[in-house]
Design an enzyme around this catalytic site. Structure first.
Site, PDB file in Angstrom:
ATOM      1  N   GLU A 176       0.840  -1.211   0.000  1.00  0.00           N
ATOM      2  CA  GLU A 176       0.000   0.000   0.000  1.00  0.00           C
ATOM      3  C   GLU A 176       0.870   1.255   0.000  1.00  0.00           C
ATOM      4  O   GLU A 176       0.571   2.243  -0.674  1.00  0.00           O
ATOM      5  CB  GLU A 176      -0.938   0.015   1.215  1.00  0.00           C
ATOM      6  N   ARG A 180       0.570   3.740  -3.221  1.00  0.00           N
ATOM      7  CA  ARG A 180      -0.076   5.041  -2.974  1.00  0.00           C
ATOM      8  C   ARG A 180       0.955   6.149  -2.820  1.00  0.00           C
ATOM      9  O   ARG A 180       0.855   7.197  -3.461  1.00  0.00           O
ATOM     10  CB  ARG A 180      -0.941   4.980  -1.716  1.00  0.00           C
ATOM     11  N   ASP A 309      -5.485  -9.896  -7.705  1.00  0.00           N
ATOM     12  CA  ASP A 309      -5.808  -8.965  -8.802  1.00  0.00           C
ATOM     13  C   ASP A 309      -4.635  -8.295  -9.508  1.00  0.00           C
ATOM     14  O   ASP A 309      -4.393  -8.494 -10.709  1.00  0.00           O
ATOM     15  CB  ASP A 309      -6.782  -7.884  -8.290  1.00  0.00           C
ATOM     16  N   GLU A 485     -12.633   0.279  -9.946  1.00  0.00           N
ATOM     17  CA  GLU A 485     -12.219  -0.644 -11.018  1.00  0.00           C
ATOM     18  C   GLU A 485     -13.099  -0.605 -12.263  1.00  0.00           C
ATOM     19  O   GLU A 485     -12.595  -0.656 -13.394  1.00  0.00           O
ATOM     20  CB  GLU A 485     -12.130  -2.083 -10.490  1.00  0.00           C
TER      21      GLU A 485
HETATM   22  C1  DMJ Z   1      -6.583   0.365  -4.917  1.00  0.00           C
HETATM   23  O1  DMJ Z   1      -5.863   0.667  -3.786  1.00  0.00           O
HETATM   24  C2  DMJ Z   1      -5.754  -0.340  -5.917  1.00  0.00           C
HETATM   25  O2  DMJ Z   1      -6.401  -0.312  -7.136  1.00  0.00           O
HETATM   26  C3  DMJ Z   1      -5.428  -1.752  -5.527  1.00  0.00           C
HETATM   27  O3  DMJ Z   1      -4.723  -2.444  -6.502  1.00  0.00           O
HETATM   28  C4  DMJ Z   1      -6.674  -2.516  -5.238  1.00  0.00           C
HETATM   29  N1  DMJ Z   1      -7.719  -1.785  -4.669  1.00  0.00           N
HETATM   30  C5  DMJ Z   1      -7.796  -0.392  -4.521  1.00  0.00           C
HETATM   31  C6  DMJ Z   1      -9.035   0.215  -5.125  1.00  0.00           C
HETATM   32  O4  DMJ Z   1     -10.145  -0.545  -5.091  1.00  0.00           O
END
Ligand code: DMJ
Length: 589
Positions: A176, A180, A309, A485
């Site tokens: 994260e 971010r 994902d 998404e």
């Molecule tokens: C985001 O922090 C990023 O896209 C991450 O890969 C997965 N989920 C969240 C948004 O839903």
């Protein structure tokens, strides 16, 4: 020989003279020749008139005869010569900018510098007791630059330059923090015209994260103590790391290596990909956990949703970021897309919605493992539709410059497969927004014959929210937490097709967010149950609202020249990073 022709031949043999015509007088013969000439002329004229009227039919027949199976029509059947209108929809863009300001200004007023924001209580909180690291500020800066919000941007830059510190003796999530904060800083560096403050901060942060890679396998640990510069195991999953987390830091570390000329950033992140490739499971899919000591997959679910994902997302993006020069990523991506089609992509029984299922391992009493296919799809999976479409136009292209929208003959067999699945998945994700609020739940289940459910209001024809009951407290799956998404996929789909329906879909989602998530005093809240209208709000504004959801909406309504997909890859948190030609080559194959 076929039955009828055999019968015809037998009949001819039994009447030996049947082909011999009786002789006719010369004048009659001349007349019938004239008639025939007239008939031929009329036929020829009719054919010429038909060709003149319908040239495309003839071209199609000719192409087929020449072995070109596909005609020149675009993949969605639209007219290939029509000019795609990519001009900005300024009114809608302005509405999105207004929404961004509504979110940002509330945060700035109530919680500037805090990691997270709670719009209903009008408070900020930090991820740890040790203080914030600029989660929300840094996650939002590039959106301000893209939207041209100069005042908001100047104040944020000032905060980064004067207040932000990573000297926090506490554990932060490695992934994260990378996507971010590191991703946000790198994007801000690029979009601000290389303002060095962002690169300095990015380098400092990456240096604090580097020790997480010091494991026997080289897979980075889930947590990092930024103050002590130390990797920390996640106590909830002893010895394990999540596959998506270790494989979704590569775009950021590679770009940093490119900017600083320090190969170490790239080598550490790249090694993770080599470990994953070496650990390949027979079907080509990945489990959501890996063992950090051995570098092998731990027996755990296989899915495109949480913890899986962005592994799939970054396979393609690593290939794109390096200007399609690193074939190892292309091969891994192609291999994996085939595996997804072979094992995970399904269709619902009634209206044939395309979705992805999960494989859940089950151990029998003898200790043997079998895999149960579960028709469950996280909202997170909705990135995949756009990603498949984008991948189809890159690794699945037969020509250098692909049309908008692509023509079937411009795609390989696999490219066509991925394109079609991508389009269908986007449709499916949109259908999960058909709820009382017009917002999609966190998790949906699709009907399968063995679920034994009646068709009812709560278990409709194709998909449902598991455990939801009228009058009962909302289940976890029913929430909408401002996720981006589907909108991300709509943005990519629009850029690749110019099809206005994607803009219309995005606008519909935006209006639902405005109606149900907007907080009057400022900010946006999550909602607890997408099937309850009016919705009940939850006091949390996720940072990805400003880094992704509103950014992708803004870009959906922008001119296609803004951040073109041929020049940028978006990290998984929506931070655009430029595509470049790498000087460091990937050291594995
Ligand atoms: C985001 O922090 C990023 O896209 C991450 O890969 C997965 N989920 C969240 C948004 O839903």
């Amino acid at each position: 020989m076929s039955e009828p022709s055999l019968r015809k031949r037998k009949a001819q043999l039994s009447r030996p003279d049947s082909n011999i015509e009786p002789s006719k007088p010369a004048v009659t013969q001349e007349k019938s020749r004239d008639y025939r000439r007239i008939i031929y002329a009329v036929c020829l004229l009719s054919v010429a008139a038909f060709i003149y009227q319908y040239p495309e039919v003839i071209e199609k027949l000719l192409n087929e005869w020449l072995g070109f199976s596909e005609d020149d029509a675009t993949i969605d059947g639209s007219n290939s010569d029509s000019i795609v209108d990519f001009s900005a929809d300024v009114a809608k863009q302005n509405a999105v900018v207004e929404a961004f300001k509504h979110a940002w200004l509330a945060y700035e007023r109530d919680a500037m510098g805090d990691d997270e924001y709670h719009p209903i209580s009008r408070k900020g909180t930090n991820l740890t007791e040790a203080g914030g690291i600029g989660y929300t500020v840094v996650d939002s800066i590039d959106t301000m630059l893209i939207m041209g919000l100069t005042g908001e941007y100047a104040r944020s830059r000032h905060w980064v330059a004067n207040k932000m510190t990573f000297d926090r003796d506490a554990n932060f999530n490695t992934f994260e923090t990378t996507i971010r904060v590191l991703g946000g800083l790198l994007s801000a560096y690029h979009l601000s015209g290389q303002d060095s403050i962002y690169l300095e901060k990015a380098k400092e942060l990456a240096d604090r994260i580097l020790p997480t890679f010091d494991t026997p396998s080289g897979l980075p640990l889930s947590q990092v103590n930024l103050g002590l510069r130390k990797g920390v195991y996640d106590s909830d999953y002893p010895g394990l790391v999540s596959t998506a987390e270790v494989s979704t830091i590569q775009l950021e570390f590679r770009y940093l290596a490119h900017l600083t000329d320090e190969d170490i950033y790239w080598e550490k992140a790249e090694h993770v990909m080599a470990v994953i490739k070496a650990a390949r499971m027979p079907h080509g899919l990945v489990s959501i956990f890996m063992n950090a000591v051995e570098g092998k997959f731990a027996t755990s679910a296989i899915r495109l949703g949480s913890r899986g994902d962005s592994y799939y997302e970054y396979l393609l993006k690593q290939y794109l970021q390096t200007n399609q020069t690193e074939n190892v990523y292309r091969e891994m991506y192609d291999d994996t897309m085939t595996a997804i089609h072979n094992h995970l992509i399904q269709q619902s029984p009634t209206t044939k919605m395309t979705y992805t299922s999960e494989l859940v391992p089950e151990r029998n009493q003898q200790g043997q493992i079998s895999w149960r296919l579960t028709p469950k799809q996280d909202h997170l999976v909705c990135f995949l539709g756009g990603s498949l479409m984008l991948g189809a136009t890159k690794t699945g292209a037969t020509v250098h410059k692909i049309s908008i929208p692509p023509k079937p003959r411009e795609l390989t067999k696999e490219g066509l497969r991925d394109w079609k699945s991508g389009v269908e998945l986007v449709k499916t994700c949109m259908r999960t927004y058909d709820t009382a609020t017009g917002l999609a739940p966190e998790i949906v289940h699709f009907r399968i014959p063995s679920d034994g459910m009646e068709v009812s209001a709560l278990a409709p024809m194709d998909w449902y929210i598991k455990g939801a009951k009228h009058g009962a407290p909302a289940v976890y799956d029913a929430r909408y937490i401002l996720r981006p998404e589907t909108i991300e996929s709509l943005f990519i789909a629009f850029r690749l097709t110019g099809d206005k329906r994607y803009r219309d879909d995005g606008w519909r989602i935006f209006q639902s967010i405005q109606k149900h998530c907007r907080v009057g005093t400022g900010g946006y809240a999550s909602i607890i149950n997408v099937d309850q209208n009016p919705a009940e709000q939850e006091d949390k504004m996720e940072t990805f609202l400003m880094s992704e959801t509103l950014k992708y909406l803004y870009l959906l309504f922008s001119d296609a020249d803004v951040l073109p997909l041929d020049e940028y890859v978006f990290n998984t948190e929506g931070h655009p990073l430029p595509i470049f030609n790498p000087t460091i080559r990937t050291g594995f194959s």
